[in-house]
Design an enzyme around this catalytic site. Structure first.
Site, PDB file in Angstrom:
ATOM      1  N   LYS A 145       1.182  12.064   1.357  1.00 52.17           N
ATOM      2  CA  LYS A 145       0.524  11.033   2.163  1.00 52.17           C
ATOM      3  C   LYS A 145       0.041  11.647   3.472  1.00 52.17           C
ATOM      4  O   LYS A 145       0.687  12.554   4.010  1.00 52.17           O
ATOM      5  CB  LYS A 145       1.544   9.916   2.418  1.00 52.17           C
ATOM      6  CG  LYS A 145       1.002   8.679   3.110  1.00 52.17           C
ATOM      7  CD  LYS A 145       2.104   7.617   3.159  1.00 52.17           C
ATOM      8  CE  LYS A 145       1.689   6.345   3.868  1.00 52.17           C
ATOM      9  NZ  LYS A 145       2.759   5.316   3.831  1.00 52.17           N
ATOM     10  N   SER A 189       1.617   0.851   1.971  1.00 51.66           N
ATOM     11  CA  SER A 189       0.556   1.634   2.579  1.00 51.66           C
ATOM     12  C   SER A 189       0.299   2.978   1.892  1.00 51.66           C
ATOM     13  O   SER A 189      -0.708   3.621   2.158  1.00 51.66           O
ATOM     14  CB  SER A 189       0.897   1.908   4.052  1.00 51.66           C
ATOM     15  OG  SER A 189       2.099   2.666   4.140  1.00 51.66           O
ATOM     16  N   SER A 229       6.393   0.450   1.408  1.00 51.16           N
ATOM     17  CA  SER A 229       5.132   1.160   1.191  1.00 51.16           C
ATOM     18  C   SER A 229       5.093   2.121   0.012  1.00 51.16           C
ATOM     19  O   SER A 229       4.028   2.645  -0.316  1.00 51.16           O
ATOM     20  CB  SER A 229       4.750   1.927   2.450  1.00 51.16           C
ATOM     21  OG  SER A 229       4.103   1.057   3.329  1.00 51.16           O
TER      22      SER A 229
HETATM   23  N1  GLN Z   1       3.820  -3.429   4.954  1.00 47.63           N
HETATM   24  C1  GLN Z   1       4.829  -3.151   5.914  1.00 47.63           C
HETATM   25  C2  GLN Z   1       4.221  -2.989   7.287  1.00 47.63           C
HETATM   26  O1  GLN Z   1       3.057  -3.024   7.401  1.00 47.63           O
HETATM   27  C3  GLN Z   1       5.596  -1.920   5.562  1.00 47.63           C
HETATM   28  C4  GLN Z   1       4.737  -0.723   5.599  1.00 47.63           C
HETATM   29  C5  GLN Z   1       5.464   0.533   5.264  1.00 47.63           C
HETATM   30  O2  GLN Z   1       6.454   0.507   4.501  1.00 47.63           O
HETATM   31  N2  GLN Z   1       5.006   1.632   5.833  1.00 47.63           N
HETATM   32  O3  GLN Z   1       4.895  -2.834   8.250  1.00 47.63           O
END
Ligand code: GLN
Length: 498
Positions: free
Chosen positions: A96, A171, A195
């Site tokens: 990532k 994400s 994510s």
């Molecule tokens: N969707 C959650 C957020 O936006 C978690 C994102 C993540 O796990 N990086 O905070």
């Protein structure tokens, strides 16, 4: 091929790491581009590293590995190739784009870091390279990992490999899409609140969120430091366990790493019988009815195979989203203060007064979701509101952590849906932040508690519009550092699926 097959064949000299890397890069340039899965490909570095691995195999490097390992020798034949053992020798992987790799720029999906080349490697990168992995590229993601659909990236949204009108989740959507499309067998994402598990569920993959502190965060660009953890995707349980073994473990650069870690060396015993809790709150959620039939089938299959299920209660489940969306923006507002045009990335208005430079750099460099979080987080931390928001959310978090500890006095594992729905349409939730935040309702509690969890693909639901079957994942949550139980239950369910 699985990562295990690639590593074994490469070490035996049956296939060439260079050829495998070239193939993966070709797929990334074509299919990966169709899905917008990659932000940057690290072509030259990947080919050079792969060639080093082939040379090492030719020189008998891996053949001697076991003996030299026993003698405690480290490999000196090639600096670039994997060390003896080569658990991932010649395996192409992607990471990532919030994980620092000196071979490439690290953008975090943001304009503010569009041209940022890190001066050092993340610990997980060092560990991957040591194991012989070939990093072919950096994957697309929600800007600074804030999101659940991979749509907030400055580099455009990632598309679902089965249906390009849908989101692969987020994400870490780019990593998920690339593994699901078969470009690479393994990839790393990061987790703060789901994510990796949620995109794994959407794309039919295995995704692990390790215990907080089991995998070094050194070189992971910080979003919410108290929840962030680097997390892998794979196409089967054994590959998932393999990459976890490579990346987990002690690191002097990360003070939050737990000292009682066994290095992630897990044997998968599918004979074991588990006592599994079904938390009623995760099934009463109005949207979970979408995926409930699939979860119920998994429960039935496991029950028939001799595992015991008991009802449990986790009453604070519906407070987790509120707590996460205070704590995460609060920590993000502090972590993102470093992007000011002075030391990192973008600088706009450098010829103006300092305050104007800050203003222009941050106005132009950050996207709207990131700005929303910075504002919410700054507010939650400000004098007079700190106790009411941040401190209170931290207390709720501690209560959630204890709720899990109590639940695990009664059961070995907890089963829940990973996400309330299968993959949703691109654009569907982008204008409605609350709807987007609610996607994380089943993954955020375990992130706040720091306990490990896995998403295991099981079944699919036909989408009425497209008639395409969209995958559904089952989540298992385990006590602190009990990743081994997660790999076991994942392997058991994988067998039952066949
Ligand atoms: N969707 C959650 C957020 O936006 C978690 C994102 C993540 O796990 N990086 O905070």
């Amino acid at each position: 091929m699985t990562a295990r097959q690639i590593a074994e064949s490469v070490k035996a000299g049956k296939i060439s790491a260079l050829e495998i890397a070239a193939q993966a890069l070709e797929l990334a340039r074509t299919e990966g581009a169709e899905l917008n899965a990659f932000i940057t490909l690290c072509e030259d570095e990947a080919l050079q590293i792969a060639e080093g691995i082939d040379n090492k195999v030719k020189a008998g490097g891996y053949g001697r590995s076991l003996k030299s390992r026993e003698k405690g020798e480290t490999d000196k034949t090639s600096e670039l190739a994997g060390k003896p053992g080569g658990l991932l020798a010649g395996v192409p992987v992607a990471i990532k784009d919030n994980i620092c790799y000196t071979g490439c720029r690290t953008t975090c999906g943001s304009k503010i870091l569009e041209n940022y080349i890190p001066p050092y490697n993340a610990t997980v990168v060092e560990k991957l390279l040591e194991a012989g992995a070939v990093i072919i590229g950096k994957t697309n993601m929600d800007e600074f990992a804030m999101g659940s659909s991979s749509e907030t990236s400055y580099f455009g949204p990632v598309k679902h490999p089965l249906d390009k009108k849908r989101s692969p989740g987020g994400s870490s959507g780019g990593s998920a899409a690339a593994v699901a499309r078969g470009i690479i067998p393994l990839a790393l994402g990061s987790e703060t609140g789901g994510s990796v598990r949620q995109p794994a569920s959407f794309c039919g993959l295995y995704g692990l969120k390790p215990t907080y502190g089991a995998v070094s965060r050194y070189g992971l660009v910080a979003y919410c430091s108290s929840s962030d953890v680097i997390a892998p995707f794979a196409r089967d349980t054994e590959d998932l366990a393999l990459i976890y073994r490579v990346i987990a473990g002690h690191d002097e650069h990360d003070a939050t790493i737990t000292s009682d870690l066994d290095g992630g060396n897990v044997g998968i015993n599918v004979k074991k019988k588990f006592k599994i809790g079904i938390p009623k709150q995760y099934f009463a959620w109005e949207l979970s009815c979408d995926v409930s039939p699939v979860i119920n089938l998994a429960i039935e299959a496991l029950e028939n195979a001799g595992h015991e299920f008991v009802d449990i209660s986790l009453p604070l489940t519906n407070k987790a989203i509120a707590a996460h969306y205070i704590i995460a923006p609060a920590e993000a507002s502090s972590n993102l203060a470093r992007y000011d045009g002075v030391r990192y990335g973008l600088r706009e208005g450098g010829d103006k007064k300092l305050k104007d430079m800050y203003l222009r750099t941050r106005t132009e460099g950050f996207g709207s979701e990131v700005k929303r979080r910075i504002m919410l987080g700054t507010y939650a931390l400000s004098a007079g509101y700190y106790d009411m928001y941040y401190e209170r959310a931290c207390k709720v978090r501690e209560m959630i952590r204890r709720e899990f500890i109590d639940a695990f006095k009664k059961v070995d594992l907890i089963i829940t849906p990973t996400a309330p729905t299968p993959a949703f349409r691109l654009g569907e939730k982008l204008k409605d932040p609350l709807a987007m935040y609610l996607c994380d309702v089943f993954t955020v509690p375990s992130s706040l508690a720091g306990v490990p969890a896995v998403s295991v693909p099981f079944g699919a639901i036909e989408n009425p519009e497209s008639k395409i079957n969209m995958p559904v994942g089952v989540q298992f949550i385990a006590p602190h550092l009990k990743e081994a139980s997660l790999f076991q239950i994942s392997a058991i369910l994988e067998q039952l699926k066949k």
